[in-house]
Design a protein around this motif. Structure first.
Motif, PDB file in Angstrom:
ATOM      1  N   GLY A  23     -26.751  29.401  11.556  1.00 40.90           N
ATOM      2  CA  GLY A  23     -25.082  29.819  11.340  1.00 40.90           C
ATOM      3  C   GLY A  23     -24.878  30.722  10.268  1.00 40.90           C
ATOM      4  O   GLY A  23     -24.311  31.868  10.740  1.00 40.90           O
ATOM      5  N   HIS A  24     -25.426  30.408   8.995  1.00 40.90           N
ATOM      6  CA  HIS A  24     -25.300  31.399   7.935  1.00 40.90           C
ATOM      7  C   HIS A  24     -26.199  32.594   8.177  1.00 40.90           C
ATOM      8  O   HIS A  24     -25.474  33.664   7.697  1.00 40.90           O
TER       9      HIS A  24
ATOM     10  N   SER B 216     -19.119  24.529  24.079  1.00 42.02           N
ATOM     11  CA  SER B 216     -20.137  24.333  22.994  1.00 42.02           C
ATOM     12  C   SER B 216     -19.537  23.241  21.756  1.00 42.02           C
ATOM     13  O   SER B 216     -18.358  23.431  21.702  1.00 42.02           O
ATOM     14  N   VAL B 217     -20.649  22.677  21.259  1.00 45.21           N
ATOM     15  CA  VAL B 217     -20.085  21.662  19.981  1.00 45.21           C
ATOM     16  C   VAL B 217     -19.833  22.689  18.891  1.00 45.21           C
ATOM     17  O   VAL B 217     -20.617  23.757  18.824  1.00 45.21           O
TER      18      VAL B 217
ATOM     19  N   HIS C  58     -21.805  29.318  16.815  1.00 48.45           N
ATOM     20  CA  HIS C  58     -22.031  30.658  16.144  1.00 48.45           C
ATOM     21  C   HIS C  58     -22.883  31.462  17.143  1.00 48.45           C
ATOM     22  O   HIS C  58     -22.793  32.482  17.128  1.00 48.45           O
ATOM     23  N   ASN C  59     -23.607  30.682  17.913  1.00 50.46           N
ATOM     24  CA  ASN C  59     -24.485  31.559  19.174  1.00 50.46           C
ATOM     25  C   ASN C  59     -23.629  32.378  19.840  1.00 50.46           C
ATOM     26  O   ASN C  59     -24.001  33.397  20.599  1.00 50.46           O
ATOM     27  N   LEU C  60     -22.257  32.017  20.063  1.00 49.62           N
ATOM     28  CA  LEU C  60     -21.415  32.815  20.793  1.00 49.62           C
ATOM     29  C   LEU C  60     -21.190  34.170  20.462  1.00 49.62           C
ATOM     30  O   LEU C  60     -20.774  35.105  21.188  1.00 49.62           O
ATOM     31  N   VAL C  61     -21.675  34.934  19.387  1.00 51.44           N
ATOM     32  CA  VAL C  61     -21.752  35.995  18.939  1.00 51.44           C
ATOM     33  C   VAL C  61     -22.393  36.884  19.998  1.00 51.44           C
ATOM     34  O   VAL C  61     -22.196  38.003  20.333  1.00 51.44           O
ATOM     35  N   PHE C  62     -23.244  36.024  20.911  1.00 45.85           N
ATOM     36  CA  PHE C  62     -24.169  36.616  22.007  1.00 45.85           C
ATOM     37  C   PHE C  62     -23.531  36.802  23.430  1.00 45.85           C
ATOM     38  O   PHE C  62     -23.976  37.199  24.424  1.00 45.85           O
TER      39      PHE C  62
END
Length: 415
Positions: free
Chosen positions: A91-92, A255-256, A262-266
């Protein structure tokens, strides 16, 4: 009171709105500094950096910083891009370690201007570029130029773009270019037949190492979403190229919260997104993602607090709260049957949580100093106490530990 996030507890809903309104949009306002004949001196994460910084200090998010100091004879007569700290925590990494890379994507000629991209090794974290971290840089076309340093190094020219994201202060949409480039280049790789045409996906944490003793009850939610036609995906188990393809084609994503989300950036800005919250405090990082990408996200409280946790949490107790059930009713989704629901209400699950929490966190009960965090924690704890009041009393916990010890003793005696 903001009524748009109706599946969050009231205090947390108010906190979310406050944080959203407090983030500044710096799109179009980022700048680039150039240092000639200078030395990069890593300083790591500095507490109270505003009191410790000097005229040479360059600050990354979460107050990781370096000093860039003039020198007479640089060791390497090359031009480098200062990338900041390499975070070996997904995430970071996505939001902090990539925050200065927008300058490379903004103009195709910029790549030719630099010889290396320098990242600083983060104390206490791995500094090898492996797995999805390597794939990320490969998809950007910059892997061969990356170098990670631990100590001071001097260079002829150092290019330092402003960070495009600071989790609790600002965001800039220039950051989108980095993720769009990844999405564009991943298209060239093709999608595995196992993941083609997936429209509904659930991103879980249940396959992470140690999840059984940290992510309590989550496997039951995996089953629930699967029963509702969702494909359950553990992001860490999927090569990045495939994960990006899955996310950008999905129409409905649940998503949890945390690095998994944070993978939702894609993901597409058009996708319907729901995030299952597992802690009472607001994840500033996720709000920044939504702002940058223009995603409309629905947050959903589906956890309890059998014990007051550390600020970000380390052990999580997922639970079908009334808010969670309201969401399923409103969306006309299939809910847990009575047999499965009974499993959630067993005191033994709470006792196992106590044991795991003690093992993972000791007796540390550190809390955030933000008033709205404390209010959000209090309302979650109060709801938990209404359901598991007896189990949360010390006497019950000690009885559980005693019973557990006696069982172990009996097994030994049989041997």
């Amino acid at each position: 009171m903001d009524e748009t996030q109706i599946y969050l507890r009231p205090k947390k809903r108010a906190a979310l709105k406050k944080i959203e309104e407090g983030l500044e949009d710096l799109t179009g306002k980022l700048s680039v500094k150039i240092y000639k004949n200078s030395t990069i001196k890593p300083r790591g994460q500095i507490i109270n950096i505003q009191q410790s910084k000097n005229q040479y200090t360059v600050i990354d998010d979460i107050d990781y910083c370096s000093d860039i100091i003039p020198c007479e004879n640089p060791k390497e007569e090359i031009t480098i891009l200062y990338g900041g700290y390499f975070r070996h925590q997904w995430g970071h990494f996505l939001l902090n370690s990539t925050a200065r890379l927008w300058w490379l994507i903004e103009n195709q000629t910029n790549m030719a201007l630099i010889d290396k991209i320098i990242f600083i090794s983060t104390p206490g974290e791995k500094d090898c570029i492996d797995g999805n971290y390597r794939e990320f840089f490969e998809l950007l076309g910059i892997y061969d130029k990356i170098e990670i340093i631990k100590d001071s190094h001097s260079y002829q020219k150092i290019i330092v773009p402003d960070i495009s994201f600071e989790h609790d202060k600002f965001y800039a949409k220039e950051m989108i270019g980095v993720f769009n480039k990844i999405k564009e280049n991943s298209s060239l790789c093709g999608t595995s037949k196992d993941y083609k045409e997936l429209k509904k996906i659930f991103l879980t944490r249940s396959k992470l190492p140690g999840a059984k003793n940290k992510e309590f009850n989550l496997f039951l939610f995996d089953n629930l979403w699967e029963d509702n036609g969702f494909k359950v995906i553990a992001p860490e188990k999927v090569p990045l190229r495939q994960l990006v393809q899955i996310l950008k084609q999905a129409e409905t994503i649940v998503s949890v919260s945390g690095s998994t989300a944070h993978n939702l950036v894609f993901a597409s800005s058009e996708a319907s997104i729901t995030i299952m919250e597992r802690v009472a405090t607001i994840n500033d990082f996720q709000i920044g993602i939504s702002k940058i990408l223009g995603q409309d996200v629905r947050y959903l409280d589906c956890f309890l607090y059998p014990i007051i946790p550390i600020p970000t949490g380390n052990v999580f107790y997922y639970f079908p709260t009334s808010l969670f059930q309201n969401f399923f009713n409103d969306k006309k989704l299939k809910f847990f049957n009575d047999k499965i629901l009974k499993n959630f209400y067993r005191n033994s699950n709470v006792f196992k949580f106590f044991s795991s929490y003690k093992k993972q966190s000791g007796h540390f009960l550190g809390l955030s100093d933000n008033a709205y965090d404390l209010e959000s924690i209090a309302e979650a704890y109060f709801e938990t106490s209404q359901i598991f009041g007896e189990a949360m009393k010390n006497e019950s916990y000690f009885k559980f530990l005693m019973k557990k010890s006696l069982s172990k003793l009996k097994r030994k005696l049989k041997l």
